[in-house]
Design a protein around this motif. Structure first.
Motif, mmCIF file in Angstrom:
data_model
loop_
_atom_site.group_PDB
_atom_site.id
_atom_site.type_symbol
_atom_site.label_atom_id
_atom_site.label_comp_id
_atom_site.label_asym_id
_atom_site.label_seq_id
_atom_site.Cartn_x
_atom_site.Cartn_y
_atom_site.Cartn_z
ATOM 1 N N LYS A 9 0.824 -1.211 0.000
ATOM 2 C CA LYS A 9 0.000 0.000 0.000
ATOM 3 C C LYS A 9 0.857 1.259 0.000
ATOM 4 O O LYS A 9 0.546 2.243 -0.672
ATOM 5 C CB LYS A 9 -0.926 0.000 1.222
ATOM 6 C CG LYS A 9 -1.758 1.267 1.354
ATOM 7 C CD LYS A 9 -2.642 1.235 2.582
ATOM 8 C CE LYS A 9 -3.391 2.554 2.745
ATOM 9 N NZ LYS A 9 -4.243 2.548 3.933
ATOM 10 N N TRP A 10 1.944 1.235 0.733
ATOM 11 C CA TRP A 10 2.788 2.417 0.897
ATOM 12 C C TRP A 10 4.018 2.416 0.006
ATOM 13 O O TRP A 10 4.864 3.304 0.118
ATOM 14 C CB TRP A 10 3.193 2.551 2.358
ATOM 15 C CG TRP A 10 2.031 2.886 3.221
ATOM 16 C CD1 TRP A 10 1.344 2.030 4.051
ATOM 17 C CD2 TRP A 10 1.374 4.142 3.313
ATOM 18 N NE1 TRP A 10 0.312 2.693 4.646
ATOM 19 C CE2 TRP A 10 0.304 3.995 4.215
ATOM 20 C CE3 TRP A 10 1.584 5.385 2.725
ATOM 21 C CZ2 TRP A 10 -0.545 5.048 4.536
ATOM 22 C CZ3 TRP A 10 0.740 6.433 3.049
ATOM 23 C CH2 TRP A 10 -0.311 6.249 3.946
ATOM 24 N N ALA A 44 6.589 9.320 9.004
ATOM 25 C CA ALA A 44 5.123 9.361 8.982
ATOM 26 C C ALA A 44 4.561 8.140 8.273
ATOM 27 O O ALA A 44 3.605 7.516 8.750
ATOM 28 C CB ALA A 44 4.640 10.644 8.300
ATOM 29 N N ILE A 45 5.155 7.768 7.154
ATOM 30 C CA ILE A 45 4.699 6.596 6.400
ATOM 31 C C ILE A 45 4.896 5.333 7.231
ATOM 32 O O ILE A 45 4.052 4.431 7.223
ATOM 33 C CB ILE A 45 5.424 6.517 5.045
ATOM 34 C CG1 ILE A 45 4.928 7.647 4.145
ATOM 35 C CG2 ILE A 45 5.239 5.162 4.382
ATOM 36 C CD1 ILE A 45 5.773 7.887 2.909
ATOM 37 N N TYR A 46 5.986 5.254 7.975
ATOM 38 C CA TYR A 46 6.217 4.112 8.849
ATOM 39 C C TYR A 46 5.106 3.987 9.894
ATOM 40 O O TYR A 46 4.564 2.907 10.123
ATOM 41 C CB TYR A 46 7.583 4.248 9.525
ATOM 42 C CG TYR A 46 7.826 3.239 10.621
ATOM 43 C CD1 TYR A 46 8.080 1.909 10.305
ATOM 44 C CD2 TYR A 46 7.786 3.612 11.957
ATOM 45 C CE1 TYR A 46 8.292 0.975 11.309
ATOM 46 C CE2 TYR A 46 8.004 2.689 12.957
ATOM 47 C CZ TYR A 46 8.257 1.374 12.631
ATOM 48 O OH TYR A 46 8.458 0.459 13.626
ATOM 49 N N TYR A 47 4.741 5.110 10.513
ATOM 50 C CA TYR A 47 3.667 5.091 11.509
ATOM 51 C C TYR A 47 2.338 4.670 10.878
ATOM 52 O O TYR A 47 1.599 3.872 11.453
ATOM 53 C CB TYR A 47 3.492 6.470 12.154
ATOM 54 C CG TYR A 47 4.636 6.907 13.038
ATOM 55 C CD1 TYR A 47 5.373 6.005 13.799
ATOM 56 C CD2 TYR A 47 4.969 8.252 13.120
ATOM 57 C CE1 TYR A 47 6.414 6.429 14.613
ATOM 58 C CE2 TYR A 47 6.013 8.677 13.944
ATOM 59 C CZ TYR A 47 6.731 7.763 14.686
ATOM 60 O OH TYR A 47 7.754 8.176 15.489
ATOM 61 N N LEU A 51 -0.155 1.370 11.588
ATOM 62 C CA LEU A 51 -1.596 1.442 11.821
ATOM 63 C C LEU A 51 -2.333 0.488 10.891
ATOM 64 O O LEU A 51 -3.271 -0.194 11.309
ATOM 65 C CB LEU A 51 -2.097 2.874 11.628
ATOM 66 C CG LEU A 51 -1.675 3.859 12.711
ATOM 67 C CD1 LEU A 51 -1.832 5.294 12.225
ATOM 68 C CD2 LEU A 51 -2.484 3.637 13.978
ATOM 69 N N ASP A 52 -1.903 0.436 9.633
ATOM 70 C CA ASP A 52 -2.542 -0.470 8.678
ATOM 71 C C ASP A 52 -2.330 -1.933 9.055
ATOM 72 O O ASP A 52 -3.237 -2.746 8.920
ATOM 73 C CB ASP A 52 -2.006 -0.216 7.262
ATOM 74 C CG ASP A 52 -2.548 1.059 6.660
ATOM 75 O OD1 ASP A 52 -3.604 1.547 7.131
ATOM 76 O OD2 ASP A 52 -1.924 1.572 5.719
ATOM 77 N N CYS A 90 1.046 11.874 12.828
ATOM 78 C CA CYS A 90 1.024 10.424 12.604
ATOM 79 C C CYS A 90 1.506 9.669 13.838
ATOM 80 O O CYS A 90 0.969 8.629 14.190
ATOM 81 C CB CYS A 90 1.874 10.054 11.390
ATOM 82 S SG CYS A 90 1.168 10.591 9.822
ATOM 83 N N ARG A 91 2.522 10.216 14.503
ATOM 84 C CA ARG A 91 3.012 9.567 15.735
ATOM 85 C C ARG A 91 1.936 9.584 16.805
ATOM 86 O O ARG A 91 1.716 8.586 17.500
ATOM 87 C CB ARG A 91 4.269 10.259 16.259
ATOM 88 C CG ARG A 91 4.838 9.561 17.503
ATOM 89 C CD ARG A 91 6.025 10.286 18.067
ATOM 90 N NE ARG A 91 5.705 11.608 18.574
ATOM 91 C CZ ARG A 91 5.221 11.844 19.799
ATOM 92 N NH1 ARG A 91 4.981 10.854 20.620
ATOM 93 N NH2 ARG A 91 4.964 13.078 20.185
ATOM 94 N N LEU A 92 1.241 10.707 16.940
ATOM 95 C CA LEU A 92 0.172 10.791 17.931
ATOM 96 C C LEU A 92 -0.959 9.813 17.623
ATOM 97 O O LEU A 92 -1.484 9.156 18.523
ATOM 98 C CB LEU A 92 -0.372 12.217 18.019
ATOM 99 C CG LEU A 92 0.590 13.273 18.560
ATOM 100 C CD1 LEU A 92 -0.046 14.651 18.491
ATOM 101 C CD2 LEU A 92 1.027 12.940 19.968
ATOM 102 N N ILE A 93 -1.322 9.707 16.349
ATOM 103 C CA ILE A 93 -2.369 8.754 15.938
ATOM 104 C C ILE A 93 -1.923 7.338 16.272
ATOM 105 O O ILE A 93 -2.678 6.550 16.828
ATOM 106 C CB ILE A 93 -2.674 8.889 14.435
ATOM 107 C CG1 ILE A 93 -3.304 10.239 14.120
ATOM 108 C CG2 ILE A 93 -3.591 7.759 13.962
ATOM 109 C CD1 ILE A 93 -3.361 10.564 12.620
ATOM 110 N N ARG A 94 -0.662 7.017 15.942
ATOM 111 C CA ARG A 94 -0.130 5.671 16.206
ATOM 112 C C ARG A 94 -0.087 5.394 17.706
ATOM 113 O O ARG A 94 -0.503 4.324 18.170
ATOM 114 C CB ARG A 94 1.268 5.553 15.595
ATOM 115 C CG ARG A 94 1.865 4.150 15.512
ATOM 116 C CD ARG A 94 2.609 3.633 16.715
ATOM 117 N NE ARG A 94 3.419 4.587 17.406
ATOM 118 C CZ ARG A 94 4.731 4.657 17.345
ATOM 119 N NH1 ARG A 94 5.410 3.856 16.552
ATOM 120 N NH2 ARG A 94 5.394 5.538 18.079
#
Length: 102
Positions: A9-10, A44-47, A51-52, A90-94
């Motif tokens: 996906k990424w 950001a993509i890593y985080y 999540l995915d 993204c880190r906060l979401i993760r």
């Protein structure tokens, strides 16, 4: 989503933020800025891929179009600020989602 599906996906986004040898070797102000922006987007993509992998629901803090704009040269202070903000979001979401991961 499995790790392989998340990677797939990424994959395009990861290729967009790869630091080229020329960027890595250059020490100009713009090269340093592009390396910073690309590094923040890589994180950001890593985080987001984490999540995915855990099938977490999240809202993207940036769009593909915004990411492409941030990578356009010359890199502005706004591009640098946006990339840093997206990485932090993204880190906060993760971090919020990972409390529920088993």
């Amino acid at each position: 989503m499995t790790r392989d599906k998340a990677k797939a996906k990424w994959a395009v986004a990861r290729r967009m933020v790869e630091i080229t040898q020329a960027e890595y070797s250059s020490h100009t102000v713009n090269a340093k800025a592009i390396k910073f922006v690309k590094t923040k987007l890589q994180i950001a993509i890593y985080y987001l891929s984490q999540l995915d992998e855990h099938d977490s629901n999240y809202t993207m803090p940036f769009t593909g179009k915004q990411m492409k704009e941030a990578l356009k040269t010359p890199i502005t202070k706004q591009n640098v600020k946006d990339a840093a903000d997206w990485c932090h979001q993204c880190r906060l979401i993760r971090d919020k989602a990972c409390t529920s991961w088993s």
